[in-house]
Design a protein around this motif. Structure first.
Motif, PDB file in Angstrom:
ATOM      1  N   ALA A 319       3.270  59.807  25.878  1.00 35.27           N
ATOM      2  CA  ALA A 319       2.971  58.421  25.491  1.00 35.27           C
ATOM      3  C   ALA A 319       2.014  57.761  26.474  1.00 35.27           C
ATOM      4  CB  ALA A 319       4.264  57.617  25.380  1.00 35.27           C
ATOM      5  N   MET A 320       2.148  58.067  27.757  1.00 39.31           N
ATOM      6  CA  MET A 320       1.228  57.509  28.749  1.00 39.31           C
ATOM      7  C   MET A 320      -0.200  57.994  28.497  1.00 39.31           C
ATOM      8  SD  MET A 320       2.473  55.396  31.112  1.00 39.31           S
ATOM      9  CE  MET A 320       1.704  55.636  32.725  1.00 39.31           C
ATOM     10  N   VAL A 321      -0.350  59.260  28.147  1.00 45.70           N
ATOM     11  CA  VAL A 321      -1.681  59.801  27.863  1.00 45.70           C
ATOM     12  C   VAL A 321      -2.255  59.149  26.611  1.00 45.70           C
ATOM     13  CG1 VAL A 321      -2.954  61.887  27.197  1.00 45.70           C
ATOM     14  CG2 VAL A 321      -1.270  61.979  29.051  1.00 45.70           C
ATOM     15  N   ARG A 322      -1.415  58.980  25.580  1.00 49.06           N
ATOM     16  CA  ARG A 322      -1.905  58.323  24.361  1.00 49.06           C
ATOM     17  C   ARG A 322      -2.336  56.887  24.645  1.00 49.06           C
ATOM     18  NH1 ARG A 322       2.096  61.394  21.787  1.00 49.06           N
ATOM     19  NH2 ARG A 322       3.688  59.775  22.021  1.00 49.06           N
ATOM     20  N   MET A 323      -1.508  56.148  25.377  1.00 54.25           N
ATOM     21  CA  MET A 323      -1.856  54.764  25.674  1.00 54.25           C
ATOM     22  C   MET A 323      -3.136  54.684  26.489  1.00 54.25           C
ATOM     23  SD  MET A 323       0.339  51.765  27.578  1.00 54.25           S
ATOM     24  CE  MET A 323       0.313  52.554  29.189  1.00 54.25           C
ATOM     25  N   ALA A 324      -3.298  55.591  27.430  1.00 56.67           N
ATOM     26  CA  ALA A 324      -4.467  55.570  28.316  1.00 56.67           C
ATOM     27  C   ALA A 324      -5.748  55.989  27.612  1.00 56.67           C
ATOM     28  CB  ALA A 324      -4.221  56.468  29.529  1.00 56.67           C
ATOM     29  N   ALA A 325      -5.659  56.351  26.329  1.00 51.78           N
ATOM     30  CA  ALA A 325      -6.845  56.716  25.544  1.00 51.78           C
ATOM     31  C   ALA A 325      -7.207  55.628  24.537  1.00 51.78           C
ATOM     32  CB  ALA A 325      -6.603  58.037  24.819  1.00 51.78           C
ATOM     33  N   VAL A 326      -6.553  54.485  24.602  1.00 50.70           N
ATOM     34  CA  VAL A 326      -6.793  53.416  23.632  1.00 50.70           C
ATOM     35  C   VAL A 326      -8.170  52.779  23.849  1.00 50.70           C
ATOM     36  CG1 VAL A 326      -6.091  51.081  22.962  1.00 50.70           C
ATOM     37  CG2 VAL A 326      -4.368  52.872  23.216  1.00 50.70           C
ATOM     38  N   GLU A 327      -8.987  52.807  22.820  1.00 52.01           N
ATOM     39  CA  GLU A 327     -10.254  52.073  22.767  1.00 52.01           C
ATOM     40  C   GLU A 327     -11.107  52.245  24.031  1.00 52.01           C
ATOM     41  OE1 GLU A 327      -9.201  48.017  21.909  1.00 52.01           O
ATOM     42  OE2 GLU A 327      -8.163  48.557  20.054  1.00 52.01           O
ATOM     43  N   VAL A 328     -11.242  53.484  24.479  1.00 53.91           N
ATOM     44  CA  VAL A 328     -12.029  53.716  25.701  1.00 53.91           C
ATOM     45  C   VAL A 328     -13.511  53.482  25.433  1.00 53.91           C
ATOM     46  CG1 VAL A 328     -10.346  55.325  26.650  1.00 53.91           C
ATOM     47  CG2 VAL A 328     -12.222  56.195  25.253  1.00 53.91           C
ATOM     48  N   LYS A 329     -14.220  53.044  26.458  1.00 55.07           N
ATOM     49  CA  LYS A 329     -15.653  52.783  26.355  1.00 55.07           C
ATOM     50  C   LYS A 329     -16.434  54.056  26.679  1.00 55.07           C
ATOM     51  CE  LYS A 329     -15.094  48.219  25.893  1.00 55.07           C
ATOM     52  NZ  LYS A 329     -13.630  48.161  25.889  1.00 55.07           N
ATOM     53  N   SER A 330     -17.589  54.185  26.044  1.00 53.00           N
ATOM     54  CA  SER A 330     -18.458  55.326  26.325  1.00 53.00           C
ATOM     55  C   SER A 330     -19.899  54.905  26.092  1.00 53.00           C
ATOM     56  CB  SER A 330     -18.101  56.518  25.421  1.00 53.00           C
ATOM     57  OG  SER A 330     -18.271  56.177  24.050  1.00 53.00           O
ATOM     58  N   GLY A 331     -20.827  55.675  26.640  1.00 52.30           N
ATOM     59  CA  GLY A 331     -22.244  55.413  26.428  1.00 52.30           C
ATOM     60  C   GLY A 331     -22.662  54.025  26.869  1.00 52.30           C
ATOM     61  N   ALA A 332     -23.464  53.366  26.013  1.00 49.80           N
ATOM     62  CA  ALA A 332     -23.974  52.035  26.338  1.00 49.80           C
ATOM     63  C   ALA A 332     -22.875  50.974  26.293  1.00 49.80           C
ATOM     64  CB  ALA A 332     -25.089  51.659  25.359  1.00 49.80           C
ATOM     65  N   GLY A 333     -21.705  51.339  25.814  1.00 48.94           N
ATOM     66  CA  GLY A 333     -20.608  50.381  25.722  1.00 48.94           C
ATOM     67  C   GLY A 333     -19.918  50.110  27.041  1.00 48.94           C
ATOM     68  N   GLY A 334     -20.302  50.825  28.093  1.00 48.10           N
ATOM     69  CA  GLY A 334     -19.644  50.623  29.377  1.00 48.10           C
ATOM     70  C   GLY A 334     -20.531  51.014  30.542  1.00 48.10           C
ATOM     71  N   GLU A 335     -19.941  50.990  31.717  1.00 48.34           N
ATOM     72  CA  GLU A 335     -20.657  51.308  32.950  1.00 48.34           C
ATOM     73  C   GLU A 335     -19.665  51.847  33.972  1.00 48.34           C
ATOM     74  OE1 GLU A 335     -22.240  47.531  34.138  1.00 48.34           O
ATOM     75  OE2 GLU A 335     -20.341  46.816  34.962  1.00 48.34           O
ATOM     76  N   ILE A 336     -20.153  52.278  35.119  1.00 46.36           N
ATOM     77  CA  ILE A 336     -19.287  52.622  36.247  1.00 46.36           C
ATOM     78  C   ILE A 336     -19.542  51.564  37.312  1.00 46.36           C
ATOM     79  CG2 ILE A 336     -18.758  54.291  38.049  1.00 46.36           C
ATOM     80  CD1 ILE A 336     -19.530  56.499  36.159  1.00 46.36           C
ATOM     81  N   ARG A 337     -18.589  50.657  37.462  1.00 47.35           N
ATOM     82  CA  ARG A 337     -18.776  49.569  38.422  1.00 47.35           C
ATOM     83  C   ARG A 337     -18.784  50.080  39.854  1.00 47.35           C
ATOM     84  NH1 ARG A 337     -13.821  46.460  36.249  1.00 47.35           N
ATOM     85  NH2 ARG A 337     -14.423  46.259  34.059  1.00 47.35           N
ATOM     86  N   LYS A 338     -19.543  49.411  40.686  1.00 44.80           N
ATOM     87  CA  LYS A 338     -19.515  49.695  42.112  1.00 44.80           C
ATOM     88  C   LYS A 338     -18.346  48.983  42.773  1.00 44.80           C
ATOM     89  CE  LYS A 338     -24.554  50.142  42.273  1.00 44.80           C
ATOM     90  NZ  LYS A 338     -25.814  49.582  42.824  1.00 44.80           N
TER      91      LYS A 338
END
Length: 344
Positions: A319-338
Motif C-alpha cells: 500500500a505504501m508503494v501504491r500511495m507513493a505512485a499517485v499522480e507523479v510528475k514527469s517530463g515538463a510537468g516537474g523539475e528537480i529542485r535544488k
C-alpha cells in the motif's frame, strides 16, 4: 475471547474470500514481494547509475533523526501521505510561502502539525553535496517515509521504494483542504477521498495502521469525548476519561491550547498491528478510525489485521508503494529542485 474472535474472522473470511478489497484478506500471512517497477515510470534502483548512494544517504539522516525522536519517524510517514494526496507525490507540501504564493500547502490547517521538514532538508543538502541536481525532493520524501517505516517497525515492514518522481511547482493550501480527509470523516468520505487518488478500500484500512505511532492534537478527536454526541458513544469510556484528563491537564499547565496525546498508548513508538486491536476495543482516537467498523468489508479487514500475524505488514508494504505512485510528475510537468523549500 480471542478464540471466539479468531473463529469469527476465519468464518467471515471463508464466506467473503476474494471480495475483501484490493489484494484480498485471505488467511495467508505471506507478504507481497516488492515490485521492481511502479506506475508513472517509477523504478526500484532508479538512482543506481547517477547517484548510487542516494538511498543510503537518506537512510542515514532518517536513522539519526528517529534515534533522537521516534515522533519524527511518525511525522515522515504522515508527510508522504499529505504530499501524495495533494497534487500527487511531488514534494509540493515542502514549498514555503513566497510573495507570489502566500498560502502553500504547508500552511493549510491539516498541515500545520506536520513534522520532518528539517530531516528532508538535511537529506537533500547531503544529496546535493554528493550528487548535485540528481535526486528530487519528492523521492527524498518517499525514501524517508520508507526508512521511517523500517525503523519504527523494527524492520518488520521493509520494502523497496520505487523512485523517479519529479518535483512539482504548484502548492496551494486550498487544495490541501479539499483532498486531505479530516479525522472526523465517516467511511463514505474516507472511501471517496482514497478513490479520488486511485486507491481502494483495502488501502484505506491498511494505511490507517500508521496511526499506531505518533501523537495527536486533542482537537482532532474532541468530538468523540462529548458523551452527548452520537459520535462519542463508541469510544472506550476509560480511555475517554483518561484523554479528557490529559487534554485538560496539559492545557491548564501551560502546555498550549491544543495539547497532544499518544495515538497508541500500548506500543507508542512501534509501527505494528496494535492499531487494529485498538480500533476493535474502542481505543483508537479518531472518528475516522472508528469508521472502519461501520461496514462489513472494513470491519473484517480490521479483524484480520488484528489477529493474523504478518498480514498487515505485507499489505502495508504494498500500500505504501501504491500511495507513493499517485499522480507523479514527469517530463515538463516537474523539475528537480535544488532547495526543497523553493522552486528553481
Amino acid at each position: 475471547m480471542a478464540t471466539k474472535l479468531l473463529a469469527a474472522v476465519i468464518t467471515v473470511l471463508a464466506l467473503l474470500g476474494h471480495v475483501m478489497g484490493q489484494g484480498g484478506y485471505g488467511p495467508s500471512p505471506s507478504p507481497s514481494p516488492s515490485p521492481s517497477a511502479s506506475g508513472g515510470g517509477l523504478a526500484v534502483g532508479y538512482y543506481d547509475s547517477v547517484c548510487p548512494n542516494a538511498e543510503e544517504i537518506v537512510r542515514g539522516v532518517v536513522r539519526n533523526a528517529v534515534a533522537q525522536d521516534a515522533g519524527v519517524g511518525a511525522g515522515l510517514i504522515r508527510l508522504l501521505f499529505h504530499d501524495c494526496f495533494v497534487q500527487g507525490c511531488d514534494g509540493s507540501v515542502l514549498l514555503d510561502a513566497t510573495a507570489a504564493n502566500t498560502q502553500p500547502e504547508k500552511l493549510a490547517p491539516p498541515n500545520l502539525s506536520l513534522r520532518g521538514f528539517e530531516v528532508i532538508d538535511e537529506a537533500k543538502a547531503a544529496l546535493e553535496a554528493a550528487c548535485p541536481g540528481d535526486v528530487s525532493c519528492a523521492d527524498v520524501v518517499a525514501f524517508a517515509a520508507r526508512d521511517a517505516t523500517v525503523l519504527l517497525s523494527g524492520s518488520g515492514v521493509d520494502f523497496a521504494m520505487p523512485a523517479g518522481r519529479l518535483d512539482g511547482r504548484v502548492s496551494l493550501a486550498s487544495e490541501a483542504l479539499g483532498f486531505l480527509p479530516p479525522p472526523t470523516s465517516n467511511l463514505s468520505a474516507l472511501t471517496a477521498s482514497f478513490a479520488a487518488k486511485g486507491l481502494g478500500v483495502g488501502d484505506l484500512v491498511v494505511l490507517s495502521g500508521a496511526h499506531s505511532v505518533g501523537r495527536s492534537h486533542c482537537s482532532s478527536f474532541s468530538d468523540r469525548l462529548n458523551s452527548s454526541s452520537s459520535s462519542g458513544s463508541d469510544i472506550n469510556p476509560a480511555l475517554a476519561a483518561s484523554l479528557t484528563q490529559q487534554c485538560s491537564a496539559n492545557a491548564s499547565s501551560g502546555g498550549g491550547g491544543d495539547p497532544t496525546v499518544l495515538q497508541d498508548a500500548v506500543t507508542p513508538d512501534v509501527l505494528d498491528r496494535q492499531y487494529y486491536t485498538n480500533v476493535l476495543n474502542g481505543s483508537a482516537l479518531f472518528t475516522s478510525d472508528a469508521a472502519l467498523l461501520t461496514s462489513l468489508e472494513t470491519k473484517v479487514a480490521v479483524l484480520a489485521n488484528a489477529i493474523i500475524p504478518g498480514l498487515w505488514e505485507g499489505k502495508f508494504r504494498a500500500a505504501m508503494v501504491r500511495m507513493a505512485a499517485v499522480e507523479v510528475k514527469s517530463g515538463a510537468g516537474g523539475e528537480i529542485r535544488k532547495n526543497c523549500r523553493v522552486v528553481n
